[in-house]
Structures are given as structure tokens and as C-alpha cells.
Design a protein around this motif. Sequence first.
Motif, short mmCIF file in Angstrom:
data_model
loop_
_atom_site.label_atom_id
_atom_site.label_comp_id
_atom_site.label_asym_id
_atom_site.label_seq_id
_atom_site.Cartn_x
_atom_site.Cartn_y
_atom_site.Cartn_z
N GLN A 1 37.15 33.88 -24.36
CA GLN A 1 36.49 32.93 -23.48
C GLN A 1 34.98 33.02 -23.66
OE1 GLN A 1 36.00 33.43 -19.06
NE2 GLN A 1 37.39 31.67 -18.97
N VAL A 2 34.34 31.88 -23.64
CA VAL A 2 32.89 31.81 -23.77
C VAL A 2 32.32 31.15 -22.51
CG1 VAL A 2 30.96 30.94 -25.14
CG2 VAL A 2 33.11 31.56 -26.27
N VAL A 3 31.32 31.80 -21.92
CA VAL A 3 30.64 31.26 -20.75
C VAL A 3 29.19 31.02 -21.11
CG1 VAL A 3 29.96 31.63 -18.36
CG2 VAL A 3 32.18 32.46 -19.16
N ALA A 4 28.73 29.79 -20.96
CA ALA A 4 27.35 29.43 -21.32
C ALA A 4 26.63 28.84 -20.13
CB ALA A 4 27.35 28.43 -22.48
N TRP A 5 25.33 29.12 -20.07
CA TRP A 5 24.45 28.51 -19.09
C TRP A 5 23.39 27.72 -19.85
CZ3 TRP A 5 25.06 28.83 -13.78
CH2 TRP A 5 26.00 29.77 -13.32
N GLU B 1 28.49 24.43 -11.60
CA GLU B 1 27.85 25.58 -10.96
C GLU B 1 26.43 25.73 -11.52
OE1 GLU B 1 28.48 30.43 -10.54
OE2 GLU B 1 30.14 29.16 -11.22
N GLN B 2 25.47 25.98 -10.63
CA GLN B 2 24.07 26.02 -11.05
C GLN B 2 23.37 27.30 -10.60
OE1 GLN B 2 21.99 22.19 -10.28
NE2 GLN B 2 23.97 21.46 -9.50
N ARG B 3 22.36 27.67 -11.36
CA ARG B 3 21.50 28.80 -11.02
C ARG B 3 20.18 28.64 -11.75
NH1 ARG B 3 23.34 33.35 -15.32
NH2 ARG B 3 21.42 34.39 -14.67
N GLN B 4 19.21 29.44 -11.39
CA GLN B 4 17.90 29.40 -12.02
C GLN B 4 17.80 30.53 -13.03
OE1 GLN B 4 15.92 26.94 -11.04
NE2 GLN B 4 14.00 27.37 -12.10
N ILE B 5 17.40 30.21 -14.25
CA ILE B 5 17.13 31.21 -15.27
C ILE B 5 15.66 31.07 -15.68
CG2 ILE B 5 17.67 32.06 -17.59
CD1 ILE B 5 20.49 31.10 -17.25
N GLY B 6 14.86 32.02 -15.23
CA GLY B 6 13.42 31.90 -15.46
C GLY B 6 12.89 30.69 -14.73
N GLN B 7 12.21 29.80 -15.45
CA GLN B 7 11.65 28.59 -14.84
C GLN B 7 12.58 27.39 -14.98
OE1 GLN B 7 8.34 28.57 -17.93
NE2 GLN B 7 8.66 26.37 -17.73
N TYR B 8 13.77 27.61 -15.54
CA TYR B 8 14.65 26.48 -15.85
C TYR B 8 15.91 26.46 -14.98
CZ TYR B 8 11.80 26.14 -20.08
OH TYR B 8 10.75 26.02 -20.96
N PRO B 9 16.29 25.27 -14.48
CA PRO B 9 17.58 25.14 -13.80
C PRO B 9 18.68 25.17 -14.86
CG PRO B 9 16.53 23.00 -14.01
CD PRO B 9 15.55 23.99 -14.52
N ALA B 10 19.73 25.93 -14.61
CA ALA B 10 20.80 26.07 -15.60
C ALA B 10 22.15 25.71 -14.99
CB ALA B 10 20.83 27.51 -16.14
N ILE B 11 23.03 25.20 -15.83
CA ILE B 11 24.36 24.77 -15.42
C ILE B 11 25.41 25.52 -16.24
CG2 ILE B 11 25.92 22.78 -15.24
CD1 ILE B 11 23.33 21.05 -15.17
#
Length: 285
Positions: A199-203, A139-149
Amino acid sequence: MKKIFFALIALAATVATAQEISGEATYLSKTKMDTSWMDENRNLTPEQRKRIEQNMKKMSEKTFTLTFNRNESMYKEEKELQTPGRGGRGWGNWMGTSMSGDKYKNLEEKVWLEERDMFGKQFLVTDSLHTIEWEITGEQRQIGQYPAIKAIGTKKNNSLDWSSFRRRQPRNAEEKKKDSIAMKEGRFEDVYEQADEIQVVAWFTPAIPVQHGPAEYGGLPGLILELNAGETTLLCSKVVMNPAEPEEIKKPKKGEVIKEEDYNELFTKKMQEMRQRFRGRGRRG
């Protein structure tokens, strides 16, 4: 899309080993705190409650800086300037230095060090790297200027992590009465409980190919930009990559070397002794 995703991770890993990387990331930390105990304390005046709430807010909202290169990282809290004559004597400041301090990680040596202060004595808590079996979801999204997974994992709770304790729900009126008495007597351990794991969720972003992240977290093929662990959220608000004069990361050496498990046991013992002393003073009026 999945092929592109995994190719991006592979490319990040290749770049990480092919060049030197350094940087600094700023994280905002916020923890949702349980304030239900204040509702049962009828002795609290509105002014006292307001002051406690302000202190708890200050404890639960902090700013940290992660300085890193490809192999090492140092995670530090940005401390506020203290009012002259009052510096470092508050409950929040004491608990902060006793339960967590500057965190150093070395990926090559697989070592983790943390500076802590307990009743004026300095300790150097040491252990192997905290590892999490991550599941990279894609799953992907944008965080600031960076693409995150997105990645998901589980983490064993630390027995001194106050943010991971939650008040248990009484099953009947009798348990509710017992809990109310325990709260008034300060026997919080009889009312609050801690799950074994959370549970830990990281991007993370492969665009910054280092296996670092805030606090003890890391081990992903890219810098962790956002992390949710239980009631705590860590969000990266700023990243500075490859500064002209990168800050030197120095391995901490001061303090009595102690394993984390032994430190937790010692800290718990000291807290119990302190509580007994305060109870004794209360009985003497």
C-alpha cells in the motif's frame, strides 16, 4: 468542505496547463530495515555488528533532489564526498548504483528512464511510466507552508527492492531450525519473502500543480510532499519554486538500453554467480 476541496483540485489542473512551472524539491528518505539476521550470527564481534549497523543506517537514510517542470522531472540522490582512495567501492555504494540511479520522467511521452551501473557497465533502464490507481480521500493536513491532501493506492513490488523483503515467521520449531541453518549458509532467499503488492499513502499539494513526486511516484493533481510505501518514508523538507535560473532537465542517453524486467533478471543472475564464486572460495578455505 468537499466542494472547496474539489474546486481546489480543478483550479490546480487549470493553472498547470496555463503557465510554465519549474522547481526543485528536496526529500529525506528513511527505510526501516530488518536486522534479525544479525542476532543469529554468533561469529559477529560487537565491533563488526556496530560497523554493519552504521553501514545499514547509511544505506537506509538518504537525501534526494527532484528537479521538475510541468512535463519532465529528474530525481537524483545527493551523494556524500568519498574519502580519497575509497570512493565508490563500498557494498552500499555498489548496491545503490546497481539497483537504482538517476530517474527521469516525461509525462507527455509517458516514458521513464533510469541510469544504473552493474559491475562497471552502464545501463539505461527504460519502461512506461509507473502508474498507480490513486484514491483521493479528501483528508487534509498542513505540511510546512502547503495544504496537503491524502491519496491511497497500491503498487507492485520490484523484485530488486531489498526494502520490501521481510523475514517470514516460522510456523513451528522445525521450520525455525531450517531457517536458522539457511541464514548461516547465506541462503536468504529461503527465509525472506516479498509481498506482490504494497500500500502507498501519498500527501500531495494542489498549490504546486504538477503531477510529479519522489522516485517513480506521481500522477496526482499536485506535487507529492510526503509518501509512505511499505517500510520506506519520503518526506519533502524544502521546495524552491520558479527559480530565476531553473536547472535544465536533460534526458539521459548513456548506457545500454534495457527493459526493467530484463535488467532485474540479469542482475539476479549476476548475483547468483557471485554467490557461487564466494561459496567456492569458502570451501577451499
